[in-house]
Design a protein around this motif. Structure first.
Motif, mmCIF file in Angstrom:
data_model
loop_
_atom_site.group_PDB
_atom_site.id
_atom_site.type_symbol
_atom_site.label_atom_id
_atom_site.label_comp_id
_atom_site.label_asym_id
_atom_site.label_seq_id
_atom_site.Cartn_x
_atom_site.Cartn_y
_atom_site.Cartn_z
ATOM 1 N N TYR A 57 0.867 -1.179 0.000
ATOM 2 C CA TYR A 57 0.000 0.000 0.000
ATOM 3 C C TYR A 57 0.902 1.225 0.000
ATOM 4 C CZ TYR A 57 -3.754 -3.230 0.850
ATOM 5 O OH TYR A 57 -4.648 -4.256 0.707
ATOM 6 N N CYS A 58 0.586 2.164 -0.868
ATOM 7 C CA CYS A 58 1.402 3.373 -0.995
ATOM 8 C C CYS A 58 1.517 4.052 0.370
ATOM 9 C CB CYS A 58 0.743 4.302 -2.018
ATOM 10 S SG CYS A 58 1.527 5.899 -2.123
ATOM 11 N N ILE A 59 2.734 4.388 0.776
ATOM 12 C CA ILE A 59 2.905 4.976 2.107
ATOM 13 C C ILE A 59 2.362 6.403 2.156
ATOM 14 C CG2 ILE A 59 4.856 3.560 2.878
ATOM 15 C CD1 ILE A 59 6.664 5.955 2.072
ATOM 16 N N SER A 60 2.102 6.991 0.991
ATOM 17 C CA SER A 60 1.590 8.357 0.995
ATOM 18 C C SER A 60 0.055 8.379 0.917
ATOM 19 C CB SER A 60 2.197 9.127 -0.176
ATOM 20 O OG SER A 60 1.719 10.441 -0.183
ATOM 21 N N CYS A 61 -0.517 7.689 -0.096
ATOM 22 C CA CYS A 61 -1.964 7.818 -0.314
ATOM 23 C C CYS A 61 -2.754 6.572 0.067
ATOM 24 C CB CYS A 61 -2.244 8.181 -1.770
ATOM 25 S SG CYS A 61 -1.994 6.806 -2.908
ATOM 26 N N HIS A 62 -2.073 5.455 0.415
ATOM 27 C CA HIS A 62 -2.698 4.188 0.833
ATOM 28 C C HIS A 62 -3.405 3.455 -0.299
ATOM 29 C CE1 HIS A 62 -1.778 5.569 4.863
ATOM 30 N NE2 HIS A 62 -2.389 6.698 4.579
ATOM 31 N N ILE A 69 5.870 3.759 -3.060
ATOM 32 C CA ILE A 69 5.074 4.903 -3.496
ATOM 33 C C ILE A 69 4.366 4.489 -4.777
ATOM 34 C CG2 ILE A 69 5.216 7.267 -4.413
ATOM 35 C CD1 ILE A 69 5.943 7.484 -1.617
ATOM 36 N N CYS A 70 3.055 4.727 -4.862
ATOM 37 C CA CYS A 70 2.295 4.245 -6.019
ATOM 38 C C CYS A 70 2.595 5.079 -7.273
ATOM 39 C CB CYS A 70 0.800 4.262 -5.713
ATOM 40 S SG CYS A 70 0.066 5.884 -5.757
ATOM 41 N N SER A 71 2.168 4.553 -8.413
ATOM 42 C CA SER A 71 2.496 5.213 -9.677
ATOM 43 C C SER A 71 1.777 6.564 -9.812
ATOM 44 C CB SER A 71 2.130 4.307 -10.850
ATOM 45 O OG SER A 71 0.786 3.927 -10.748
ATOM 46 N N ILE A 72 0.655 6.742 -9.108
ATOM 47 C CA ILE A 72 -0.045 8.034 -9.186
ATOM 48 C C ILE A 72 0.751 9.083 -8.400
ATOM 49 C CG2 ILE A 72 -2.154 9.295 -8.546
ATOM 50 C CD1 ILE A 72 -3.716 6.716 -9.128
ATOM 51 N N CYS A 73 1.139 8.730 -7.175
ATOM 52 C CA CYS A 73 1.899 9.691 -6.352
ATOM 53 C C CYS A 73 3.243 10.041 -6.991
ATOM 54 C CB CYS A 73 2.148 9.118 -4.963
ATOM 55 S SG CYS A 73 0.694 9.111 -3.924
ATOM 56 N N SER A 74 3.850 9.079 -7.695
ATOM 57 C CA SER A 74 5.176 9.353 -8.255
ATOM 58 C C SER A 74 5.102 9.871 -9.700
ATOM 59 C CB SER A 74 6.054 8.102 -8.183
ATOM 60 O OG SER A 74 5.450 7.069 -8.931
HETATM 61 ZN ZN ZN Z 1 0.183 6.899 -3.664
#
Ligand code: ZN
Length: 206
Positions: A57-62, A69-74
């Protein structure tokens, strides 16, 4: 349901534990697997085991992610000044499929529900406040869009988050609620119709 084999029975019992799948469908799926090559069953089993073991799970947006970090956040093309708050992961997919939104997300993993014993501490709300208070990059969050369900629990959650965000000087908006495309006014419930009138938008003939 009587089964000619304990192996079939076990498989049916396990498959029917999945949402929306009854015993009959589970039996059909189990028999389907028996009819096909062994590798089909092995691939399915391996995919399920890897899903449980390796998913992150993305540590920023879950959101669900293969990396920390997920591909959307990055993503470099995403607008990092806007965060859309959603109840759960399917909502991210639904909004992404519209191709109308280019900002970031924050997955709460539920909504506040006193009846089910879910309070704000059980949800990813504190991490949302933290993202806005202390942005990791130079991208300051300017707007939070609340895209939560139009239910009492969704409204309670929106209200709670809005109050928490008050001192952080960030614009808070909610997604519009109104008449569905192709919907007739006379068949729309009065709460939706009422809200559509109150949250009307400018109309341009251009
Ligand atoms: Zn994310």
């Amino acid at each position: 349901m009587n089964f000619p084999s304990k192996l079939i029975e076990d498989a049916v019992n396990e498959i029917s534990r999945l949402p929306g799948i009854g015993k009959k469908t589970a039996l059909r799926l189990a028999l389907h697997l028996l009819k096909h090559k062994e590798s089909v069953s092995e691939d399915l089993a391996n995919a399920i085991i890897s899903l449980r073991k390796d998913i992150k799970y993305c540590i920023s947006c879950h959101n669900i992610s293969d990396l920390e970090i997920c591909s959307i956040c990055s993503g470099n093309r995403r607008d990092k000044h806007i965060i859309c708050v959603v109840e759960d992961i399917p909502d991210v997919l639904a909004i992404e499929n519209t191709s109308q939104y280019n900002g970031l997300y924050h997955v709460l993993s539920g909504v506040i529900s006193p009846i089910q014993g879910i309070g704000p501490d059980e949800l990813n709300i504190e991490s949302l406040i933290e993202r806005i208070r202390n942005p990791t990059s130079s991208d300051k969050v300017e707007e939070v869009i609340l895209a939560l369900p139009a239910t009492m629990e969704g409204d309670t959650t929106s209200f709670y988050i809005t109050r928490k965000l008050k001192e952080l000087q960030v614009k808070v908006s909610t997604i519009a609620r109104g008449i569905p495309v192709g919907g007739e006014l006379e068949y729309t419930d009065e709460v939706t119709l009422g809200r559509s009138i109150l949250t009307r938008v400018n109309y341009s003939a251009d």
